[in-house]
Design a protein around this motif. Structure first.
Motif, PDB file in Angstrom:
ATOM      1  N   GLY A  24     -11.666  23.687  17.815  1.00 50.88           N
ATOM      2  CA  GLY A  24     -13.277  22.993  18.117  1.00 50.88           C
ATOM      3  C   GLY A  24     -14.475  23.581  18.023  1.00 50.88           C
ATOM      4  N   VAL A  25     -15.409  22.936  18.292  1.00 53.03           N
ATOM      5  CA  VAL A  25     -16.876  23.167  17.993  1.00 53.03           C
ATOM      6  C   VAL A  25     -17.767  23.602  19.044  1.00 53.03           C
ATOM      7  N   ALA A  26     -17.202  23.347  20.212  1.00 54.57           N
ATOM      8  CA  ALA A  26     -18.273  23.348  21.388  1.00 54.57           C
ATOM      9  C   ALA A  26     -17.286  23.159  22.738  1.00 54.57           C
ATOM     10  N   ARG A  45       1.515  24.816  15.845  1.00 53.67           N
ATOM     11  CA  ARG A  45       2.771  24.079  15.323  1.00 53.67           C
ATOM     12  C   ARG A  45       3.639  23.669  16.359  1.00 53.67           C
ATOM     13  N   PHE A  46       3.484  23.994  17.687  1.00 55.01           N
ATOM     14  CA  PHE A  46       4.397  23.194  18.700  1.00 55.01           C
ATOM     15  C   PHE A  46       3.548  22.425  19.503  1.00 55.01           C
ATOM     16  N   HIS A  47       2.385  22.002  18.941  1.00 57.30           N
ATOM     17  CA  HIS A  47       1.664  20.850  19.159  1.00 57.30           C
ATOM     18  C   HIS A  47       0.859  20.953  20.407  1.00 57.30           C
ATOM     19  N   LEU A  48       0.761  22.095  21.049  1.00 56.76           N
ATOM     20  CA  LEU A  48      -0.062  22.531  22.092  1.00 56.76           C
ATOM     21  C   LEU A  48      -1.660  22.202  21.989  1.00 56.76           C
ATOM     22  N   ILE A  49      -2.020  22.351  20.775  1.00 60.52           N
ATOM     23  CA  ILE A  49      -3.203  22.131  20.552  1.00 60.52           C
ATOM     24  C   ILE A  49      -3.562  20.763  20.249  1.00 60.52           C
ATOM     25  N   ASP A  50      -2.670  20.017  19.857  1.00 62.36           N
ATOM     26  CA  ASP A  50      -2.733  18.432  19.869  1.00 62.36           C
ATOM     27  C   ASP A  50      -3.063  17.645  21.216  1.00 62.36           C
ATOM     28  N   ALA A  51      -2.269  18.514  22.248  1.00 67.53           N
ATOM     29  CA  ALA A  51      -2.039  18.302  23.615  1.00 67.53           C
ATOM     30  C   ALA A  51      -3.325  18.278  24.271  1.00 67.53           C
ATOM     31  N   VAL A  52      -4.197  19.039  23.748  1.00 69.61           N
ATOM     32  CA  VAL A  52      -5.483  19.395  24.426  1.00 69.61           C
ATOM     33  C   VAL A  52      -6.722  18.768  23.572  1.00 69.61           C
ATOM     34  N   GLY A  53      -6.201  17.870  22.619  1.00 72.44           N
ATOM     35  CA  GLY A  53      -7.250  17.167  21.549  1.00 72.44           C
ATOM     36  C   GLY A  53      -8.336  16.642  22.122  1.00 72.44           C
ATOM     37  N   ALA A  54      -8.016  15.807  23.389  1.00 71.50           N
ATOM     38  CA  ALA A  54      -9.087  14.901  23.646  1.00 71.50           C
ATOM     39  C   ALA A  54     -10.180  15.776  24.285  1.00 71.50           C
ATOM     40  N   PHE A  55     -10.100  16.893  24.881  1.00 67.96           N
ATOM     41  CA  PHE A  55     -11.093  18.015  25.476  1.00 67.96           C
ATOM     42  C   PHE A  55     -11.931  18.614  24.097  1.00 67.96           C
ATOM     43  N   LEU A  56     -10.938  18.965  23.115  1.00 75.36           N
ATOM     44  CA  LEU A  56     -11.859  19.271  21.815  1.00 75.36           C
ATOM     45  C   LEU A  56     -12.799  18.088  21.289  1.00 75.36           C
ATOM     46  N   ASP A  58     -14.148  15.796  22.968  1.00 78.32           N
ATOM     47  CA  ASP A  58     -15.237  15.365  23.865  1.00 78.32           C
ATOM     48  C   ASP A  58     -16.264  16.663  24.035  1.00 78.32           C
ATOM     49  N   LEU A  59     -15.972  17.880  23.228  1.00 76.34           N
ATOM     50  CA  LEU A  59     -16.894  18.917  23.128  1.00 76.34           C
ATOM     51  C   LEU A  59     -16.893  19.637  24.359  1.00 76.34           C
ATOM     52  N   ARG A  60     -15.836  19.434  25.170  1.00 72.59           N
ATOM     53  CA  ARG A  60     -15.718  20.078  26.488  1.00 72.59           C
ATOM     54  C   ARG A  60     -14.895  21.504  26.255  1.00 72.59           C
ATOM     55  N   LEU A  61     -14.470  21.831  25.235  1.00 70.79           N
ATOM     56  CA  LEU A  61     -13.334  23.001  24.859  1.00 70.79           C
ATOM     57  C   LEU A  61     -13.421  23.428  23.668  1.00 70.79           C
ATOM     58  N   LYS A  62     -13.383  24.740  23.374  1.00 74.76           N
ATOM     59  CA  LYS A  62     -12.931  25.593  22.275  1.00 74.76           C
ATOM     60  C   LYS A  62     -11.885  26.352  22.760  1.00 74.76           C
ATOM     61  N   ALA A 245     -17.187  18.230  33.642  1.00 74.84           N
ATOM     62  CA  ALA A 245     -17.160  16.674  33.583  1.00 74.84           C
ATOM     63  C   ALA A 245     -17.619  16.412  32.159  1.00 74.84           C
ATOM     64  N   ARG A 246     -17.366  15.355  31.423  1.00 71.93           N
ATOM     65  CA  ARG A 246     -17.978  15.175  30.387  1.00 71.93           C
ATOM     66  C   ARG A 246     -19.508  14.785  30.211  1.00 71.93           C
ATOM     67  N   THR A 247     -19.879  15.613  29.370  1.00 74.74           N
ATOM     68  CA  THR A 247     -21.541  15.279  29.337  1.00 74.74           C
ATOM     69  C   THR A 247     -22.065  15.021  27.975  1.00 74.74           C
ATOM     70  N   ALA A 248     -23.203  14.676  27.572  1.00 74.39           N
ATOM     71  CA  ALA A 248     -23.665  14.628  26.190  1.00 74.39           C
ATOM     72  C   ALA A 248     -23.975  16.275  25.766  1.00 74.39           C
ATOM     73  N   GLN A 249     -23.360  16.544  24.559  1.00 70.77           N
ATOM     74  CA  GLN A 249     -23.471  18.039  24.344  1.00 70.77           C
ATOM     75  C   GLN A 249     -23.502  18.067  22.524  1.00 70.77           C
TER      76      GLN A 249
END
Length: 252
Positions: A24-26, A45-56, A58-62, A245-249
């Motif tokens: 992630g970047v932000a 490898r066990f796809h846990l990063i993929d599982a939180v991909g939407a947050f990555l 949306d720039l809500r998570l690193k 919550a998701r915001t412009a970032q």
């Protein structure tokens, strides 16, 4: 998905290599501990990063992951309880002195607070760093945790073990440390399927509750077993509660 990987020789671990991966970047920093003795890329490898991909996206998570060096000590490398507990303390020191400063530098914020998470032994590590260092961690999401580590090795309950075990040291906390911990939150989640041990979560709750430390036990039913399928479902659901919550970032 942005990914960056580095390895350094850890002073806290006597010069042992430790690998550190960022996704992630932000967004809010999340320190994710692998299971057992897993390496820093195990959750990917066990796809846990993929599982939180939407947050990555949306720039809500690193997400930051480090090798489970303490887990390797408990399950593979050490012969006694005393040896493994000593390594756990060195690992926790490395997290506080080296990993958190690296996260803050990457986030370009010297005061940013980190959420800790993990499953199985990773949940123990998440609980441990929050209880030991509430000055830098603000929450822990603990999934399918194992918390009484003396189940793995025989040996004497010495000072190193006491210092490494939230079940043992939290009941005796007081003063500023406890007051800061009362401002944090610990989520203890487990399933009730194969290889899950729900009593582990309740042992922690019975330690946290009397000290006034905010916590919640979230029990899932028998269809959820001790497995990545469960954790891929749990983590994004709980992050939805902890992240803003998701915001412009703009990217960091």
């Amino acid at each position: 998905m942005s990914k960056h990987k580095i390895t350094w020789k850890s002073p806290s671990l006597g010069g042992r290599d430790i690998t550190f991966v960022r996704y992630g970047v932000a967004g809010t920093p999340l320190l994710l501990f692998p299971t057992a003795g897993g390496d820093a890329e195990e959750p990917e490898r066990f796809h846990l990063i993929d599982a939180v991909g939407a947050f990555l996206e949306d720039l809500r998570l690193k997400v930051y992951v480090v090798d489970s060096i303490a887990g390797q000590a408990w399950l593979k490398e050490c012969k006694t309880l005393e040896q493994a507990a000593a390594m756990q303390n060195k690992f926790d020191a490395a997290i506080h002195r080296e990993v958190v400063p690296a996260i803050r530098m990457d986030c370009k914020d010297p005061n940013v607070e980190v959420i800790a998470t993990g499953a199985s032994i990773g949940a123990y590590n998440a609980l441990s760093v929050l209880c030991r260092y509430p000055d830098v961690f603000r929450a822990a999401i603990c999934m399918s945790g194992t918390y009484n580590m003396n189940r793995f090795l025989e040996g004497r309950i010495n000072q190193d073990y006491y210092d490494s075990s939230p079940l043992d040291f939290v009941p005796n906390l007081s003063g500023k440390h406890l007051e800061l911990l009362k401002q944090r939150h610990i989520l203890l989640a487990h399933g009730q399927g194969d290889y899950e041990d729900p009593e582990q979560s309740w042992k922690v709750e019975r330690v946290l509750g009397p000290k006034g430390i905010p916590n919640r036990v979230d029990a899932w039913d028998r269809s959820w077993k001790h497995d990545w399928v469960t954790w891929r479902k749990m983590l994004p659901q709980f992050l939805g509660e902890f992240l803003p919550a998701r915001t412009a970032q703009a990217p960091a």
